[in-house]
Enzyme design. Structure first.
Site, PDB file in Angstrom:
ATOM      1  CB  SER A  72     -25.945  99.274  -0.528  1.00  0.00           C
ATOM      2  OG  SER A  72     -26.229  98.389   0.535  1.00  0.00           O
ATOM      3  CE  LYS A 112     -30.314  97.304  -0.407  1.00  0.00           C
ATOM      4  NZ  LYS A 112     -29.052  97.858  -0.951  1.00  0.00           N
TER       5      LYS A 112
END
Length: 255
Positions: free
Chosen positions: A61, A132
């Protein structure tokens, strides 16, 4: 008679009298090594709990910034003295209550062992931990996409050069006013990232409370060929500060 009495001693190996002492020194050395090992493990655990902690990257990701199997060093001091996460920071956070439901309780002993392994970077992160990039902070309005297909923050389009080659900024359209004390976060590999966009309908509304941030990912410590700092980005330099609380245009919730 005295001469004969000493013959048995002459037949002993020259170092016979030193052997017990030598064995004791080796035994002491092994004990010392064990104590040193335990002390180092304790130091590493304390460092992992309070200062820095290795974090193993489990998914794609955050490519190309972070790759599967990278062990990043999370700076737990980054936000401990009044500093807050900034746009562009790569953060590790506990997604309990925002990205995942509250996990079931586990055996305390198993949890302690697993927690120690994670603190030393020897195990994959907990299923509630995520890494993230911060795209919006409290008070920001984050929107996608503008006419050029870019993410906008407070009306300014962002050139996200850190994105995975070929990815678009988002295949999901959104317009969110980030509540104070929370963050809007997204992965760099947008087509492979389950992030704030995917949790808009969740109880947390897709945002992450700042209090749930574990730290900032500052370095890639392993593998050796990947040793480097996690580079800062200038993508958000032109973005203005959000309106002050209570002023016109401020607010929370979805836009």
């Amino acid at each position: 008679m005295d001469t004969e009495a000493t013959h048995p001693e002459r037949d002993l190996p020259p170092d016979a009298e030193r052997r017990p002492g030598r064995g004791s020194r080796f035994a002491l050395s092994r004990r010392t090594a064990a104590l040193i090992g335990i002390a180092w493990a304790a130091v590493l655990l304390l460092l992992g709990h309070f200062v820095v902690q290795p974090f193993q990257i489990p998914s794609r990701s955050m490519e190309p910034t972070l790759q599967v199997g990278d062990r990043v060093i999370v700076n737990k001091f980054a936000y401990r003295f009044g500093d807050r996460p900034e746009r562009g920071d790569v953060v590790v956070f506990d997604g309990t209550g925002s990205f995942v439901r509250t996990p079931a309780e586990e055996n305390p002993v198993a949890g302690l062992v697993r927690g120690a392994a994670r603190a030393l970077g020897l195990a994959e992160p907990d299923g509630t931990d995520f890494v993230k990039r911060v795209v919006g902070v409290g008070g920001d309005r984050v929107k996608c996409c503008d006419k050029g297909g870019r993410v906008e923050v407070n009306g300014v389009p962002v050139e996200e050069r850190y994105l995975y080659p070929g990815d678009t900024p988002s295949s999901v359209r959104f317009d969110i006013a980030v509540p104070r004390g929370t963050l809007w976060v997204m992965g760099d590999h947008r087509s492979q990232s389950s992030d704030s966009r995917d949790h808009l309908g969740s109880p947390g509304g897709g945002v992450v409370p700042v209090d749930m941030v574990i730290g900032r990912a500052d370095w890639i410590g392993w593998p050796a060929r990947r040793w480097s700092a996690v580079e800062a980005t200038g993508a958000f330099e032109a973005v203005p500060d959000p309106p002050a609380p209570g002023s016109a245009g401020s607010g929370g919730g979805r836009g």
